[in-house]
Design a protein around this motif. Sequence first.
Motif, PDB file in Angstrom:
ATOM      1  N   VAL A  42       0.857  -1.173   0.000  1.00 15.93           N
ATOM      2  CA  VAL A  42       0.000   0.000   0.000  1.00 15.93           C
ATOM      3  C   VAL A  42       0.898   1.228   0.000  1.00 15.93           C
ATOM      4  O   VAL A  42       1.863   1.306   0.772  1.00 15.93           O
ATOM      5  CB  VAL A  42      -0.918   0.011   1.244  1.00 15.93           C
ATOM      6  CG1 VAL A  42      -1.674   1.328   1.343  1.00 15.93           C
ATOM      7  CG2 VAL A  42      -1.876  -1.165   1.193  1.00 15.93           C
ATOM      8  N   VAL A  43       0.592   2.193  -0.843  1.00 17.48           N
ATOM      9  CA  VAL A  43       1.367   3.427  -0.909  1.00 17.48           C
ATOM     10  C   VAL A  43       0.660   4.498  -0.084  1.00 17.48           C
ATOM     11  O   VAL A  43      -0.497   4.828  -0.334  1.00 17.48           O
ATOM     12  CB  VAL A  43       1.546   3.910  -2.353  1.00 17.48           C
ATOM     13  CG1 VAL A  43       2.282   5.252  -2.380  1.00 17.48           C
ATOM     14  CG2 VAL A  43       2.309   2.876  -3.168  1.00 17.48           C
ATOM     15  N   VAL A  44       1.388   5.012   0.901  1.00 18.28           N
ATOM     16  CA  VAL A  44       0.922   6.158   1.678  1.00 18.28           C
ATOM     17  C   VAL A  44       1.725   7.356   1.190  1.00 18.28           C
ATOM     18  O   VAL A  44       2.953   7.351   1.248  1.00 18.28           O
ATOM     19  CB  VAL A  44       1.122   5.946   3.187  1.00 18.28           C
ATOM     20  CG1 VAL A  44       0.683   7.194   3.958  1.00 18.28           C
ATOM     21  CG2 VAL A  44       0.345   4.729   3.658  1.00 18.28           C
ATOM     22  N   SER A  45       1.028   8.371   0.702  1.00 19.80           N
ATOM     23  CA  SER A  45       1.730   9.506   0.104  1.00 19.80           C
ATOM     24  C   SER A  45       1.018  10.805   0.442  1.00 19.80           C
ATOM     25  O   SER A  45      -0.148  10.823   0.846  1.00 19.80           O
ATOM     26  CB  SER A  45       1.832   9.346  -1.413  1.00 19.80           C
ATOM     27  OG  SER A  45       0.529   9.337  -1.994  1.00 19.80           O
ATOM     28  N   GLY A  46       1.747  11.891   0.292  1.00 18.91           N
ATOM     29  CA  GLY A  46       1.164  13.193   0.561  1.00 18.91           C
ATOM     30  C   GLY A  46       2.211  14.279   0.493  1.00 18.91           C
ATOM     31  O   GLY A  46       3.316  14.080  -0.022  1.00 18.91           O
ATOM     32  N   ALA A  47       1.866  15.421   1.046  1.00 23.81           N
ATOM     33  CA  ALA A  47       2.765  16.569   1.058  1.00 23.81           C
ATOM     34  C   ALA A  47       3.026  16.995   2.497  1.00 23.81           C
ATOM     35  O   ALA A  47       2.137  16.925   3.349  1.00 23.81           O
ATOM     36  CB  ALA A  47       2.168  17.726   0.271  1.00 23.81           C
ATOM     37  N   VAL A  48       4.242  17.431   2.732  1.00 22.26           N
ATOM     38  CA  VAL A  48       4.625  17.988   4.031  1.00 22.26           C
ATOM     39  C   VAL A  48       4.844  19.488   3.824  1.00 22.26           C
ATOM     40  O   VAL A  48       5.630  19.895   2.957  1.00 22.26           O
ATOM     41  CB  VAL A  48       5.903  17.348   4.585  1.00 22.26           C
ATOM     42  CG1 VAL A  48       6.239  17.931   5.957  1.00 22.26           C
ATOM     43  CG2 VAL A  48       5.753  15.835   4.664  1.00 22.26           C
ATOM     44  N   THR A  49       4.144  20.309   4.600  1.00 27.31           N
ATOM     45  CA  THR A  49       4.255  21.754   4.480  1.00 27.31           C
ATOM     46  C   THR A  49       4.463  22.378   5.856  1.00 27.31           C
ATOM     47  O   THR A  49       4.252  21.736   6.884  1.00 27.31           O
ATOM     48  CB  THR A  49       2.996  22.354   3.842  1.00 27.31           C
ATOM     49  OG1 THR A  49       1.844  21.948   4.590  1.00 27.31           O
ATOM     50  CG2 THR A  49       2.841  21.901   2.394  1.00 27.31           C
ATOM     51  N   PHE A  50       4.877  23.625   5.854  1.00 24.45           N
ATOM     52  CA  PHE A  50       5.048  24.357   7.105  1.00 24.45           C
ATOM     53  C   PHE A  50       4.630  25.806   6.898  1.00 24.45           C
ATOM     54  O   PHE A  50       4.651  26.321   5.773  1.00 24.45           O
ATOM     55  CB  PHE A  50       6.499  24.294   7.603  1.00 24.45           C
ATOM     56  CG  PHE A  50       7.479  25.041   6.736  1.00 24.45           C
ATOM     57  CD1 PHE A  50       7.835  26.360   7.033  1.00 24.45           C
ATOM     58  CD2 PHE A  50       8.045  24.442   5.614  1.00 24.45           C
ATOM     59  CE1 PHE A  50       8.731  27.059   6.238  1.00 24.45           C
ATOM     60  CE2 PHE A  50       8.939  25.137   4.810  1.00 24.45           C
ATOM     61  CZ  PHE A  50       9.289  26.448   5.124  1.00 24.45           C
ATOM     62  N   ASP A  51       4.241  26.472   7.968  1.00 27.68           N
ATOM     63  CA  ASP A  51       3.911  27.888   7.913  1.00 27.68           C
ATOM     64  C   ASP A  51       5.183  28.711   7.763  1.00 27.68           C
ATOM     65  O   ASP A  51       6.052  28.693   8.645  1.00 27.68           O
ATOM     66  CB  ASP A  51       3.186  28.328   9.190  1.00 27.68           C
ATOM     67  CG  ASP A  51       1.712  27.970   9.180  1.00 27.68           C
ATOM     68  OD1 ASP A  51       1.193  27.611   8.108  1.00 27.68           O
ATOM     69  OD2 ASP A  51       1.077  28.054  10.253  1.00 27.68           O
ATOM     70  N   LYS A  52       5.277  29.412   6.673  1.00 29.61           N
ATOM     71  CA  LYS A  52       6.407  30.299   6.420  1.00 29.61           C
ATOM     72  C   LYS A  52       5.917  31.730   6.619  1.00 29.61           C
ATOM     73  O   LYS A  52       5.101  32.226   5.836  1.00 29.61           O
ATOM     74  CB  LYS A  52       6.944  30.091   5.004  1.00 29.61           C
ATOM     75  CG  LYS A  52       8.180  30.894   4.652  1.00 29.61           C
ATOM     76  CD  LYS A  52       8.633  30.509   3.238  1.00 29.61           C
ATOM     77  CE  LYS A  52       9.873  31.248   2.812  1.00 29.61           C
ATOM     78  NZ  LYS A  52      10.289  30.842   1.431  1.00 29.61           N
ATOM     79  N   VAL A  53       6.390  32.372   7.676  1.00 30.47           N
ATOM     80  CA  VAL A  53       5.938  33.718   8.008  1.00 30.47           C
ATOM     81  C   VAL A  53       6.889  34.712   7.369  1.00 30.47           C
ATOM     82  O   VAL A  53       8.077  34.741   7.715  1.00 30.47           O
ATOM     83  CB  VAL A  53       5.866  33.925   9.532  1.00 30.47           C
ATOM     84  CG1 VAL A  53       5.268  35.297   9.845  1.00 30.47           C
ATOM     85  CG2 VAL A  53       5.045  32.825  10.196  1.00 30.47           C
ATOM     86  N   PRO A  54       6.402  35.547   6.449  1.00 29.89           N
ATOM     87  CA  PRO A  54       7.316  36.456   5.748  1.00 29.89           C
ATOM     88  C   PRO A  54       7.649  37.692   6.570  1.00 29.89           C
ATOM     89  O   PRO A  54       6.896  38.118   7.448  1.00 29.89           O
ATOM     90  CB  PRO A  54       6.518  36.849   4.500  1.00 29.89           C
ATOM     91  CG  PRO A  54       5.094  36.789   4.950  1.00 29.89           C
ATOM     92  CD  PRO A  54       5.024  35.640   5.938  1.00 29.89           C
ATOM     93  N   VAL A  55       8.811  38.250   6.274  1.00 30.78           N
ATOM     94  CA  VAL A  55       9.194  39.544   6.820  1.00 30.78           C
ATOM     95  C   VAL A  55       8.669  40.614   5.874  1.00 30.78           C
ATOM     96  O   VAL A  55       8.967  40.598   4.675  1.00 30.78           O
ATOM     97  CB  VAL A  55      10.720  39.662   6.972  1.00 30.78           C
ATOM     98  CG1 VAL A  55      11.091  41.068   7.440  1.00 30.78           C
ATOM     99  CG2 VAL A  55      11.245  38.624   7.942  1.00 30.78           C
ATOM    100  N   VAL A  56       7.867  41.517   6.395  1.00 26.41           N
ATOM    101  CA  VAL A  56       7.347  42.645   5.617  1.00 26.41           C
ATOM    102  C   VAL A  56       7.763  43.924   6.335  1.00 26.41           C
ATOM    103  O   VAL A  56       7.417  44.115   7.511  1.00 26.41           O
ATOM    104  CB  VAL A  56       5.818  42.585   5.472  1.00 26.41           C
ATOM    105  CG1 VAL A  56       5.314  43.800   4.695  1.00 26.41           C
ATOM    106  CG2 VAL A  56       5.403  41.298   4.760  1.00 26.41           C
ATOM    107  N   GLY A  57       8.506  44.761   5.642  1.00 28.19           N
ATOM    108  CA  GLY A  57       9.080  45.919   6.322  1.00 28.19           C
ATOM    109  C   GLY A  57      10.160  45.451   7.281  1.00 28.19           C
ATOM    110  O   GLY A  57      11.128  44.815   6.874  1.00 28.19           O
ATOM    111  N   LEU A  58       9.945  45.720   8.566  1.00 27.97           N
ATOM    112  CA  LEU A  58      10.927  45.314   9.571  1.00 27.97           C
ATOM    113  C   LEU A  58      10.402  44.238  10.503  1.00 27.97           C
ATOM    114  O   LEU A  58      11.089  43.866  11.458  1.00 27.97           O
ATOM    115  CB  LEU A  58      11.361  46.531  10.402  1.00 27.97           C
ATOM    116  CG  LEU A  58      12.090  47.640   9.638  1.00 27.97           C
ATOM    117  CD1 LEU A  58      12.431  48.787  10.577  1.00 27.97           C
ATOM    118  CD2 LEU A  58      13.348  47.108   8.969  1.00 27.97           C
ATOM    119  N   GLY A  59       9.192  43.733  10.268  1.00 27.27           N
ATOM    120  CA  GLY A  59       8.620  42.748  11.174  1.00 27.27           C
ATOM    121  C   GLY A  59       7.987  41.583  10.443  1.00 27.27           C
ATOM    122  O   GLY A  59       7.875  41.563   9.211  1.00 27.27           O
ATOM    123  N   LEU A  60       7.580  40.574  11.212  1.00 25.76           N
ATOM    124  CA  LEU A  60       6.879  39.434  10.641  1.00 25.76           C
ATOM    125  C   LEU A  60       5.433  39.808  10.370  1.00 25.76           C
ATOM    126  O   LEU A  60       4.787  40.487  11.181  1.00 25.76           O
ATOM    127  CB  LEU A  60       6.933  38.241  11.600  1.00 25.76           C
ATOM    128  CG  LEU A  60       8.309  37.658  11.903  1.00 25.76           C
ATOM    129  CD1 LEU A  60       8.178  36.447  12.822  1.00 25.76           C
ATOM    130  CD2 LEU A  60       9.051  37.279  10.633  1.00 25.76           C
TER     131      LEU A  60
END
Length: 587
Positions: A42-60
């Motif tokens: 049996v094939v178990v498959s998918g995607a692994v993702t993470f929250d990427k918080v961008p820097v805008v100006g001088l802060g997150l």
Amino acid sequence: MERSAPRARALPLPCWLAWLAVSAGLLTGCGGGGDASASTAVVVSGAVTFDKVPVVGLGLDYDRVEQSPARGLTVEAVRDGDVLDSTTTDEAGRYALELPPNIAGVKVRVSAEMRRAGTPAWDYRVVDNTEGDALYVLESAEFATEEADLALDLHAASGWDGAAYTGTRSAAPFAILDVVYDATQFVLSVAPDTVFPPLVLHWSADNVPSRGADGVPDFATGEIGSSLFRPGAGIYLLGAEDSDTDEYDRHVIAHEWAHFFENALARSDSIGGPHTRGDQLDMRTAFSEGFANAVSAMITGDKIYTDVLGPGQASGFAFDVEGPFVPQSSASHPNPNPGWFSEESVQEIVYDLFDAAQGADEPEDTVALGFGPIFDVMTADIRETPALTSIFAFIDALKRRVPAVAEDLNALVEAHAIAPVADAYGSGEDNFGTPTDPTAVESDDILPIYKDLAVGLPVTLCSTDAYNYGGVTGSVNKLGSRAFLKLAVPDVADYAITATTVKMPAGATADPDMILYRSGPFARSEDAPDDAACTVDTPSGCVERFEASLGPGDYVLEVYEWTNTQPDDGDHPPIGRTCFEVEITAQ
């Protein structure tokens, strides 16, 4: 996000071996749940993702969070402690595992590690230094396989609820590795067979910008002081909410990774220490920090270096790696102290060598070499030069590798108050900086940068505390505190090297120390002075001496007054300009 105990890579364990045997028709099943007699995986498959918080100006900006693919990570199917199958996520963060059908109690586990054996190769792990260096992992809930393939995505969330971190900050280790992935691919783009030594990255929400009670970082408790690279230990990154978090500061992570690159694949003689804009630094620290700033811009593809700080990670500071522009200000901020001792000068030079020529905007920036020649100089020439690592050694090697741009390199360094580079030792340099107290230093204390030392011919040199610019970052690593000698050893022999104090401030006692280099540290002599012989009235009793068996060749000797390299903490304050007569004799 969970943490596993520090562990070695597990090999597939008995149940998985049994499943292979079932597939081969040698056994009829594997105990522990379900009927595993079928031979179709049996094939178990998918995607692994993470929250990427961008820097805008001088802060997150938490309103612009991206679900980013977690690339190059180890993914395993585990059951009762056994690893049933393992793989690595691809560029899209996708994975696929083959498992026996009809078994229960299975989890998919994503480890905060990137590993590859062979050529190229790397081995990176993100661990919690406040929990015994436990490896961060992300796991699914338990599930049972059936007869059909199964889709299973995993996501690491930031833990931010709109106003504060209230959930587990699962994304942090994967955000860190995302920068490391880009850094690795950046190097592989010019050197595809690179084998990187192992690197451990330490991050914790408890890593704070303060130090232990004795002023020394306490890595086990998270009192690390600042994000940093420690040779032999790895990278430590801050995670202190509402103070200083670095897991989404891509330039900071890339900067520390560049220090790893220097130490692992090239060479760095940097003495480290605190530094800020305008500092006049020991040339080794200036080169290392400026190089790391430049490389962080190359890796991220963004020449605006940003470090977020403060409540809600909403403020911070930024600077343009390529020039005097500071994003939070509409005014230009030229380098207050350009020169071979300035990390700002170094970063601009190195980045200008990499990026496209600027023409009218920057008339001195006429070279566009890319990273290839920079990589070659760092991993070959800098490793072997008998001179200490500095902008001089770097530019001298680059001139020899790319002679067609030698005059362009002269123009580039001259724009940063550095004389045309004649050799790796900075011969002919005439910029001795701007001392905070001009009466506490003489120009020949600084220049020439290396004085010549021959067997039997003593040389006098001085150590000073006159370049503690602004008093912000102390005296530990500033220009003039250490003096350098070129030493050509003619024959194999036992030699004695002696530094005798000939001048020290009234009311003080000196403590001379020495380090001998031969393409890296070769010998140290850092003993405390003899209290009986070394007194205010007997400067000549303040002596440092060591013996060493040396072969023929070129060496560098570093000599300094110990207090001039210490923090201004009141315990051992810098005593200021102190001079020594240095001699080498054959025994």
